[in-house]
Scaffold this active site. Structure first.
Site, PDB file in Angstrom:
ATOM      1  N   GLY A  27     -23.480  -8.800   2.853  1.00  0.00           N
ATOM      2  CA  GLY A  27     -24.768  -8.406   2.285  1.00  0.00           C
ATOM      3  C   GLY A  27     -25.291  -7.131   2.909  1.00  0.00           C
ATOM      4  O   GLY A  27     -25.498  -7.069   4.116  1.00  0.00           O
ATOM      5  N   GLY A  34     -28.264  -5.489   2.362  1.00  0.00           N
ATOM      6  CA  GLY A  34     -29.694  -5.251   2.131  1.00  0.00           C
ATOM      7  C   GLY A  34     -30.352  -4.791   3.431  1.00  0.00           C
ATOM      8  O   GLY A  34     -29.684  -4.274   4.337  1.00  0.00           O
ATOM      9  N   PHE A  35     -31.665  -4.976   3.526  1.00  0.00           N
ATOM     10  CA  PHE A  35     -32.394  -4.558   4.721  1.00  0.00           C
ATOM     11  C   PHE A  35     -31.771  -5.134   5.995  1.00  0.00           C
ATOM     12  O   PHE A  35     -31.553  -4.413   6.971  1.00  0.00           O
ATOM     13  CB  PHE A  35     -33.851  -5.013   4.645  1.00  0.00           C
ATOM     14  N   GLU A  63     -47.545  -5.915  -9.737  1.00  0.00           N
ATOM     15  CA  GLU A  63     -47.149  -4.531  -9.955  1.00  0.00           C
ATOM     16  C   GLU A  63     -46.675  -4.308 -11.392  1.00  0.00           C
ATOM     17  O   GLU A  63     -47.069  -3.333 -12.045  1.00  0.00           O
ATOM     18  CB  GLU A  63     -46.054  -4.151  -8.940  1.00  0.00           C
ATOM     19  N   ASP A 113     -33.797 -12.878   4.458  1.00  0.00           N
ATOM     20  CA  ASP A 113     -34.282 -13.888   3.513  1.00  0.00           C
ATOM     21  C   ASP A 113     -33.454 -15.162   3.499  1.00  0.00           C
ATOM     22  O   ASP A 113     -33.947 -16.231   3.150  1.00  0.00           O
ATOM     23  CB  ASP A 113     -34.262 -13.331   2.079  1.00  0.00           C
ATOM     24  N   GLN A 132     -43.236 -22.683  10.468  1.00  0.00           N
ATOM     25  CA  GLN A 132     -42.622 -23.107   9.203  1.00  0.00           C
ATOM     26  C   GLN A 132     -41.522 -22.146   8.752  1.00  0.00           C
ATOM     27  O   GLN A 132     -40.999 -22.245   7.661  1.00  0.00           O
ATOM     28  CB  GLN A 132     -43.680 -23.180   8.095  1.00  0.00           C
TER      29      GLN A 132
END
Lengths: 426, 426
Positions: B13, B15-16, B173, B303, B315
């Site tokens: 992955g 991503g960020f 948005e 994520d 949590q």
């Protein structure tokens, strides 16, 4: 003719010919114009190969019709593909419904001609539409990724070998661009491919590249491409493309995963028109005023028509942008003249010359009057300047200039995204 | 640990989280990094909705991995989708072959969650990937064209009504942008639609928009969107979407052709991992150092992981960019520390605040320390500035700024091309 009764002109096709005709008639109260196109945007085909190779974005060379005709109150846009013409009822059947007309103008251009070779149609990559260009970008990038994972050197070589069929401007431009990308980008960004084999072939059935251009242009182009590492194979007709092998009529073969097909175009045959309207290359035969022979109130302009009435061009005009632009403008003037009871102008093509870009600082240009030949850096600057000027609006120009400058100074291209949007029912 | 023996870290992955981890370890001789991603580019999800609505190009928010990691000699890119994990053999099966690892890092993010509603999965438009965004752009433009040809006012209204499910930043948005487009563009470019009905609905199952933000932000957003003409429907769970009708759990319905699904995400379950690793939302349960519980040498960041060891977030962390970035950086530091025999840092999230853009000159921003709330023009400028700075490289920034400025001053967007490249076998 009663000038209070508005005439509805339906133009099928929003390329150079159709848009130039529409613009001539814009805001003219005697005409209601409908532009029909299967896409919702106009685009600039001479720069398509730069979208395909990742130097420009779709938006650099495209413009939405609705934005293009904004404020031109008598021009409407209708998205749809022409399925059938009903000349007796003066009506068209589109994929999106029916449209009636007083005058019908075919500005439908050309499509890729596979010359009936099914394996080529199935396996080769065409280069005629924006969707083609993005599909080519996706496909070649994916094949590069595959090559970078492939450990078998024979399979890897096939994945890295590209055959470009068609030695016209598109074929010359693409092969030159690939040669530069191979040198500048692949070496940097695909370390796995270091030392791999893989060739760029440019092939054509005739005996020279850029056949309609001057001998000097042809020779310069041949020499430059060869120096850049492109293998040129002339007098060689492709007859088949299966099992990752390009078969030629003379019995020779090239092993390659990718065949780019820029070898020919054909006009389109539409349902509902008599066979007699079509001439060579399925082009509609028109008179000196671009009226389709035998069909009242039907015109054809641009690549899709064949006009043999121009003294300079007894075999018909070349299928190039300038002819389409000038025919669109001339027909527009004639429709206005006809309304005013003035005499009509038979179409005469003013050849402004032709050019092709080969690579960084390398291009050729032939000017007709005075007969001049340019090559190298000067021709390259001319090419950039003219193509930039021809882009349809300011925004595209500025962004294109930006993309080109970046690509020039960094010797790099940035638009390397493999994206395949899923189709949702509209 | 022997520092001469190189360790192979496979990051799934880009991503960020994945990119920030890779960058921390770039050119570090002790590590060989392989970034695996099913796309060949990194992209910036916070601006995805602007690609979907035609304000930005794919290239404004994306960057090819191979270009991103050029010159970082220990980082390799491998395109492929993860099919199976074989932790016992320390091996991955990708769609493009096998890869072995010493350390495995899941940075696989999330995918759209349809909550098991099949009709929504089939008919709604998701908003999670670049392909989703382009598909949304194509689909909505085609539906606008259809509406412009539709003569039945009821069918036309359905074609012009858009329901956006999910009142998070994306939903806010998008609905704000649609409201502005309706006012500024559709009226100008679709004269056929003059006087047509059609609504923009923003719906959510909870009782407020932007649920995790401050009450002031929520109220300001609600008020602004309402003034812009967006109909907000809260406490309303979508349960079905068939026959151009959105059905809600409370029995109400909205007739609409288009449902945009920004209502939730879920992490991905991979073959080969024990059920025990997955917690809430299919997120992999990790310890304070992002090690996946029970799996040696396997990490998860961003994520896709659930970490309950951070005192401020018992949590687990919110699934936002900042957490992913900080976890990627922290894991990178820890891997280097471990090698050097230094102590490891348990992850602590530093909340830099959150913001959402509503429209031209309208945004909201909550800052945590000091606790501050901004709205309107100031928040809007902050939003633009931060998002521009966050874009991954200079080229994207400059082009994005250009696209934004043009869109701002002309109140127009230009990227309205319906393009669906055909798929060729790679």
């Amino acid at each position: 003719m009663n000038s209070i009764q508005k005439k509805k002109i339906v133009i099928v096709g929003g390329g150079f010919a159709g848009v130039n005709l529409a613009n001539k008639l814009a805001n003219h109260d005697a005409f209601d114009i409908v532009i029909v196109d299967k896409n919702n945007y106009n685009f600039f085909p001479p720069l398509l190969y730069q979208v395909a190779t990742g130097y420009l974005e779709t938006s650099n060379i495209s413009y939405p019709f609705r934005k293009l005709f904004r404020g031109k109150h008598n021009i409407m846009f209708r998205m749809g593909e022409l399925l059938e013409v009903m000349p007796d009822q003066k009506k068209l059947l589109l994929s999106t419904g029916e449209v009636d007309y007083d005058y019908l103008v075919f500005a439908t251009g050309c499509i890729t001609n596979y010359f009936g070779i099914r394996s080529v149609q199935q396996n080769a990559i065409p280069m005629k539409t924006i969707a083609d260009a993005l599909s080519m970008r996706n496909t070649l990038l994916e094949r590069l990724e595959r090559a970078s994972r492939e450990t078998d050197p024979v399979k890897r070589k096939k994945l890295l070998t590209i055959v470009i069929a068609g030695g016209g401007p598109t074929g010359v431009e693409i092969s030159g661009m690939f040669a530069e990308m191979k040198k500048n980008i692949i070496a940097k960004d695909y370390p796995e491919l270091k030392g791999s084999k893989g060739e760029i072939y440019l092939v054509d059935g005739v005996k020279s590249l850029l056949a309609p251009m001057s001998e000097k242009s042809q020779q310069y182009t041949h020499k430059m491409l060869t120096e850049m590492g492109v293998k040129i194979k002339l007098n060689s007709m492709v007859k088949d493309f299966t099992n990752d092998t390009v078969y030629f009529a003379d019995g020779t073969t090239i092993e390659a995963k990718s065949l780019i097909w820029a070898a020919g175009v054909t006009a389109i045959v539409f349902n509902g028109l008599p066979d007699e309207v079509y001439g060579r290359g399925k082009r509609m035969i028109v008179d000196a005023f671009n009226k389709v022979i035998g069909l009242p109130d039907v015109y054809a302009i641009g690549d899709t028509c064949l006009q043999t009435t121009d003294p300079g061009f007894p075999q018909g005009h070349p299928q190039v942008a300038q002819v389409a632009i000038q025919q669109g403008q001339n027909l527009g003037k004639n429709l206005v003249n006809e309304l005013a009871g003035k005499t009509l102008n038979p179409f005469r093509y003013h050849d402004k010359g032709s050019m092709a870009i080969i690579g960084r600082n390398k291009a050729v240009a032939d000017l007709p009057k005075p007969k001049l030949f340019f090559s190298g850096f000067l021709a390259w600057v001319m090419w950039l300047f003219i193509h930039l000027l021809s882009l349809i609006n300011y925004r595209n120009r500025l962004k294109t200039l930006y993309n080109w400058s970046t690509a020039y100074f960094t010797q790099d291209q940035a638009l390397r995204f493999i994206v395949r949007p899923a189709s949702k029912k509209a």
